[in-house]
Design an enzyme around this catalytic site. Structure first.
Site, PDB file in Angstrom:
ATOM      1  N   HIS A  52       0.839  -1.202   0.000  1.00  0.00           N
ATOM      2  CA  HIS A  52       0.000   0.000   0.000  1.00  0.00           C
ATOM      3  C   HIS A  52       0.873   1.250   0.000  1.00  0.00           C
ATOM      4  O   HIS A  52       2.090   1.174   0.189  1.00  0.00           O
ATOM      5  CB  HIS A  52      -0.931   0.018   1.229  1.00  0.00           C
ATOM      6  CG  HIS A  52      -0.231  -0.223   2.527  1.00  0.00           C
ATOM      7  ND1 HIS A  52       0.623   0.695   3.094  1.00  0.00           N
ATOM      8  CD2 HIS A  52      -0.216  -1.298   3.359  1.00  0.00           C
ATOM      9  CE1 HIS A  52       1.098   0.197   4.223  1.00  0.00           C
ATOM     10  NE2 HIS A  52       0.619  -1.019   4.414  1.00  0.00           N
TER      11      HIS A  52
HETATM   12  P1  TYD Z   1      -1.167  -2.784   7.906  1.00  0.00           P
HETATM   13  O1  TYD Z   1      -0.721  -1.354   8.005  1.00  0.00           O
HETATM   14  O2  TYD Z   1      -1.995  -3.151   6.727  1.00  0.00           O
HETATM   15  O3  TYD Z   1       0.113  -3.744   7.967  1.00  0.00           O
HETATM   16  P2  TYD Z   1       1.366  -3.873   6.974  1.00  0.00           P
HETATM   17  O4  TYD Z   1       1.408  -2.660   6.132  1.00  0.00           O
HETATM   18  O5  TYD Z   1       2.549  -3.983   7.848  1.00  0.00           O
HETATM   19  O6  TYD Z   1       1.222  -5.141   6.232  1.00  0.00           O
HETATM   20  O7  TYD Z   1      -1.915  -3.137   9.266  1.00  0.00           O
HETATM   21  C1  TYD Z   1      -2.324  -4.453   9.570  1.00  0.00           C
HETATM   22  C2  TYD Z   1      -3.479  -4.360  10.568  1.00  0.00           C
HETATM   23  O8  TYD Z   1      -3.057  -3.720  11.776  1.00  0.00           O
HETATM   24  C3  TYD Z   1      -4.666  -3.576  10.059  1.00  0.00           C
HETATM   25  O9  TYD Z   1      -5.824  -4.263  10.454  1.00  0.00           O
HETATM   26  C4  TYD Z   1      -4.610  -2.268  10.791  1.00  0.00           C
HETATM   27  C5  TYD Z   1      -3.887  -2.594  12.072  1.00  0.00           C
HETATM   28  N1  TYD Z   1      -3.036  -1.480  12.532  1.00  0.00           N
HETATM   29  C6  TYD Z   1      -3.428  -0.732  13.630  1.00  0.00           C
HETATM   30  O10 TYD Z   1      -4.496  -0.948  14.224  1.00  0.00           O
HETATM   31  N2  TYD Z   1      -2.605   0.285  14.066  1.00  0.00           N
HETATM   32  C7  TYD Z   1      -1.432   0.568  13.454  1.00  0.00           C
HETATM   33  O11 TYD Z   1      -0.709   1.507  13.887  1.00  0.00           O
HETATM   34  C8  TYD Z   1      -1.053  -0.201  12.310  1.00  0.00           C
HETATM   35  C9  TYD Z   1       0.229   0.083  11.577  1.00  0.00           C
HETATM   36  C10 TYD Z   1      -1.889  -1.217  11.880  1.00  0.00           C
END
Ligand code: TYD
Length: 135
Positions: A52
């Site tokens: 993303h």
């Molecule tokens: P995501 O940012 O999509 O993870 P990555 O980019 O590392 O693969 O986040 C994964 C999940 O965690 C999503 O459901 C949102 C949650 N999340 C939070 O609640 N708080 C945060 O600060 C972050 C980064 C993610």
């Protein structure tokens, strides 16, 4: 910001007989106020995180332990940064597509972020990201 402007940022490293110490200061080593930090760890072999871009969020990414690849894409080109030391990191500004791949066993990724978590800030569709970038 274009991919060509993104560089490793070296952090201070204070070495003494008791071990090393590094630190990061907002608006000194990284060009934003830190409002949140999060960790990625226990990543099973072969898994990919990220996938993303953010509309407004800026991040600074460090390998606290182990190693992983940070794959960045500005819509025109793609660049791979291999992170494996805790005394440097990569500043990833808003509107850069990010993947984290190739995690070693026991890799720990620390992300310092410029704002609180906001699901609406994410762009999870690559075509949408490219379209916004080309406006
Ligand atoms: P995501 O940012 O999509 O993870 P990555 O980019 O590392 O693969 O986040 C994964 C999940 O965690 C999503 O459901 C949102 C949650 N999340 C939070 O609640 N708080 C945060 O600060 C972050 C980064 C993610």
């Amino acid at each position: 910001m274009k991919l060509s402007d993104i560089q490793k940022i070296q952090l201070p490293k204070i070495e003494d007989d008791r071990g090393n110490l590094s630190f990061v200061e907002s608006n000194n080593h990284i060009p934003f106020d830190i409002k949140r930090s999060y960790l990625i760890y226990d990543v099973p072999g072969g898994q990919i995180r990220g996938g993303h871009a953010y509309r407004t969020l800026n991040e600074f990414i460090i390998a606290l332990s182990g190693s992983f690849d940070l794959v960045l894409d500005d819509g025109d080109e793609r660049k791979v940064f291999s992170l494996n030391r805790s005394y440097y990191g990569i500043y990833v500004p808003k509107m850069i597509w990010k993947n984290l791949e190739n995690f070693s066993t026991n890799a720990v990724c620390l992300v310092l972020a410029s704002d609180y978590y906001n699901a609406n800030d994410y762009i999870r569709n690559y075509d949408e990201f490219k379209n916004i970038n080309n406006l």
